[in-house]
Design an enzyme around this catalytic site. Structure first.
Site, PDB file in Angstrom:
ATOM      1  N   TYR A  55       0.854  -1.201   0.000  1.00 54.73           N
ATOM      2  CA  TYR A  55       0.000   0.000   0.000  1.00 54.73           C
ATOM      3  C   TYR A  55       0.878   1.235   0.000  1.00 54.73           C
ATOM      4  CZ  TYR A  55      -4.988  -0.653   0.126  1.00 54.73           C
ATOM      5  OH  TYR A  55      -6.273  -0.872  -0.247  1.00 54.73           O
ATOM      6  N   GLU A  57      -0.549   4.824  -0.493  1.00 64.72           N
ATOM      7  CA  GLU A  57      -1.371   6.015  -0.750  1.00 64.72           C
ATOM      8  C   GLU A  57      -0.536   7.270  -0.542  1.00 64.72           C
ATOM      9  OE1 GLU A  57      -4.916   5.654   1.603  1.00 64.72           O
ATOM     10  OE2 GLU A  57      -5.667   4.015   0.367  1.00 64.72           O
ATOM     11  N   ASP A 201      -6.678  13.787 -24.779  1.00 64.90           N
ATOM     12  CA  ASP A 201      -6.645  12.379 -24.374  1.00 64.90           C
ATOM     13  C   ASP A 201      -5.955  11.625 -25.512  1.00 64.90           C
ATOM     14  OD1 ASP A 201      -7.139   9.695 -24.049  1.00 64.90           O
ATOM     15  OD2 ASP A 201      -9.231   9.947 -23.416  1.00 64.90           O
ATOM     16  N   THR A 227      -3.648   6.230 -21.858  1.00 63.52           N
ATOM     17  CA  THR A 227      -3.425   4.895 -21.327  1.00 63.52           C
ATOM     18  C   THR A 227      -1.972   4.541 -21.631  1.00 63.52           C
ATOM     19  OG1 THR A 227      -4.193   3.960 -23.410  1.00 63.52           O
ATOM     20  CG2 THR A 227      -5.786   4.063 -21.606  1.00 63.52           C
ATOM     21  N   LYS A 230      -1.544   0.897 -25.221  1.00 62.75           N
ATOM     22  CA  LYS A 230      -1.919   0.803 -26.647  1.00 62.75           C
ATOM     23  C   LYS A 230      -0.648   0.963 -27.489  1.00 62.75           C
ATOM     24  CE  LYS A 230      -6.676   2.274 -25.794  1.00 62.75           C
ATOM     25  NZ  LYS A 230      -6.905   3.077 -24.595  1.00 62.75           N
ATOM     26  N   ARG A 236      -1.396  -2.481 -18.838  1.00 63.18           N
ATOM     27  CA  ARG A 236      -2.730  -1.851 -18.860  1.00 63.18           C
ATOM     28  C   ARG A 236      -2.792  -0.813 -17.737  1.00 63.18           C
ATOM     29  NH1 ARG A 236      -6.972  -2.988 -21.560  1.00 63.18           N
ATOM     30  NH2 ARG A 236      -5.674  -4.498 -22.623  1.00 63.18           N
TER      31      ARG A 236
HETATM   32  N1  DSN Z   1     -11.779   0.711 -25.338  1.00 51.45           N
HETATM   33  C1  DSN Z   1     -10.644   1.434 -25.859  1.00 51.45           C
HETATM   34  C2  DSN Z   1     -10.473   1.241 -27.318  1.00 51.45           C
HETATM   35  O1  DSN Z   1     -10.595   0.123 -27.764  1.00 51.45           O
HETATM   36  O2  DSN Z   1     -10.182   2.186 -28.045  1.00 51.45           O
HETATM   37  C3  DSN Z   1     -10.738   2.856 -25.525  1.00 51.45           C
HETATM   38  O3  DSN Z   1     -10.937   2.984 -24.153  1.00 51.45           O
END
Ligand code: DSN
Length: 424
Positions: A55, A57, A201, A227, A230, A236
């Site tokens: 933990y 925080e 974003d 994120t 990707k 993730r």
């Molecule tokens: N679900 C993601 C995507 O496939 O683009 C975006 O959050």
């Protein structure tokens, strides 16, 4: 890729078998979901480490728990690398996901009932950009801009008209399914005209931005969210960047505003992935992602398929099936039968339901990690076109399935080698 599951296999055969099934699926399928990738073994080792037990925080050096010396080291490395990658003044590496990163930005910048302006979901936007079924759309008053039907590109005149009419407190840029470059400077000038703050974003294009192959929104925005899994090819998770005026509020909005304890094992994996993205080899990877997307898109167009905006500047394309009997759902199921994994997607002016759709989104980040080059991409464009032209023809499906299997066998899921010794 090899894994040691000796304990899991004994302790929990049911979960072990399901994981093995997924490993086999990833090996046997061509992965063209634009938001997926194969992380390195080093990233997965960090994610599977005992840091999950801790933990922590708070922020490094300002924790609510004892025993944080080593996780502090990890979080500082992750934060510094994130700032270096994107040229940002501030970074918070704790958001559990992109949606969490956006929730923190909204909490930091907005009050309930404030107005926001983002890209329409059916034109490629994201649920968290003000969709009525998401807390962003329930908490804030959301308006949406869209794509120019003639060009398939963002209509900046419409953005300005909507901004002047509704005077949003925040303009949101970035998308889940937009194949073209973003005019960050154009958005900034509209935001300045009405005194709005700006969020980019970049969940989808983060890896391309980090590699310097897509314009970086950091100099134009108060907030940038992403994120990490990707095009950035990490674990993730989420990440939020901010300029010097917003970081204090943003850090409080992440914790305690929207999250509790950070996932330190995932933050360690983010640190590793950011290190990989700083390696010069990552730029070559990202360039290949774009080359491959353009080669695949060109072949689909040559075979008579319409693409939203006619092509791509980034890692993804959207086949527009609006004028065909075949729906996005049919197309994705037919491709699934030959082990080509894609997702159905809405297209601008969508007439079918979101469960059926008139589009297919295809992205090249994962297959590029797996060694696909532009020649392969064009060949695979032909396979996709063959299936979508004859989705019920067993002979076609069987031939394409054989070609997919042969390619996958020749291109195993890689370890993603980075020459770490060069950076020690
Ligand atoms: N679900 C993601 C995507 O496939 O683009 C975006 O959050």
């Amino acid at each position: 890729m090899s894994f040691d599951f000796s304990q899991l296999a004994k302790a929990d055969p049911a979960v072990y078998e399901a994981i093995l099934g997924e490993i086999r699926r990833q090996a046997h399928d061509m992965e063209f979901i634009a938001s997926e990738n194969y992380t390195s073994k080093a990233v997965m080792e960090a994610m599977g480490s005992p840091l999950t037990n801790k933990y922590a925080e708070g922020l490094p050096k300002f924790r609510y728990y004892g025993g944080c010396d080593f996780v502090d080291q990890v979080e500082i490395i992750a934060r510094d690398r994130a700032k270096q990658l994107f040229g940002s003044i501030g970074a918070n590496v704790q958001p559990h996901s992109g949606a969490q990163a956006n929730a923190a930005v909204f909490l930091a910048a907005l009050k309930p009932g404030d107005t926001i302006l983002g890209l329409d979901l059916s034109h490629g936007g994201h649920l968290t950009h003000g969709s009525p079924v998401n807390s962003s759309g329930l908490t804030y008053k959301a308006f949406h801009y869209g794509l120019d039907p003639a060009t398939g590109r963002i209509d900046m005149n419409q953005v300005r008209e909507l901004a002047l009419a509704h005077r949003p407190k925040m303009i949101i840029t970035g998308a889940s399914a937009y194949p073209r470059a973003w005019d960050w400077a154009g958005f900034r000038s509209i935001a300045d005209e009405i005194g709005a703050v700006m969020l980019a974003d970049i969940a989808h294009v983060a890896g391309l931005v980090a590699a310097g192959l897509h314009d970086n929104p950091v100099p134009f925005c108060e907030y940038v969210s992403t994120t990490t899994h990707k095009t950035l090819r990490g674990p993730r998770g989420g990440l939020v960047l901010g300029n010097k005026d917003v970081m204090k509020g943003l850090n409080s909005a992440v914790f305690p505003g929207t999250q509790g304890g950070p996932l330190m094992h995932v933050i360690a994996a983010k640190a590793v992935a950011f290190g990989e993205a700083l390696d010069p080899s990552f730029r070559a990877y990202a360039a290949q992602v774009i080359d491959n997307a353009q080669a695949l898109a060109a072949r689909l167009v040559a075979r008579g398929f319409s693409l939203v905006s006619g092509g791509t500047d980034n890692h993804l394309m959207l086949i527009d099936l609006s004028d065909r009997e075949l729906s996005g759902k049919d197309a994705s199921e037919a491709l699934g039968k030959v082990a080509i994994t894609v997702n159905k997607n809405t297209v601008p002016g969508e007439k079918r339901s979101p469960f059926v759709t008139s589009g297919v989104r295809i992205g090249t980040p994962a297959m590029t990690t797996r060694g696909m080059n532009a020649e392969d991409a064009a060949m695979i464009g032909d396979l996709v076109a063959d299936v979508l032209s004859a989705p019920n023809d067993e002979a076609t499906l069987s031939r394409v399935a054989g070609q997919v299997a042969a390619w996958c066998e020749a291109h195993p899921v890689p370890e993603v080698h980075i020459d770490w010794s060069a950076r020690r």
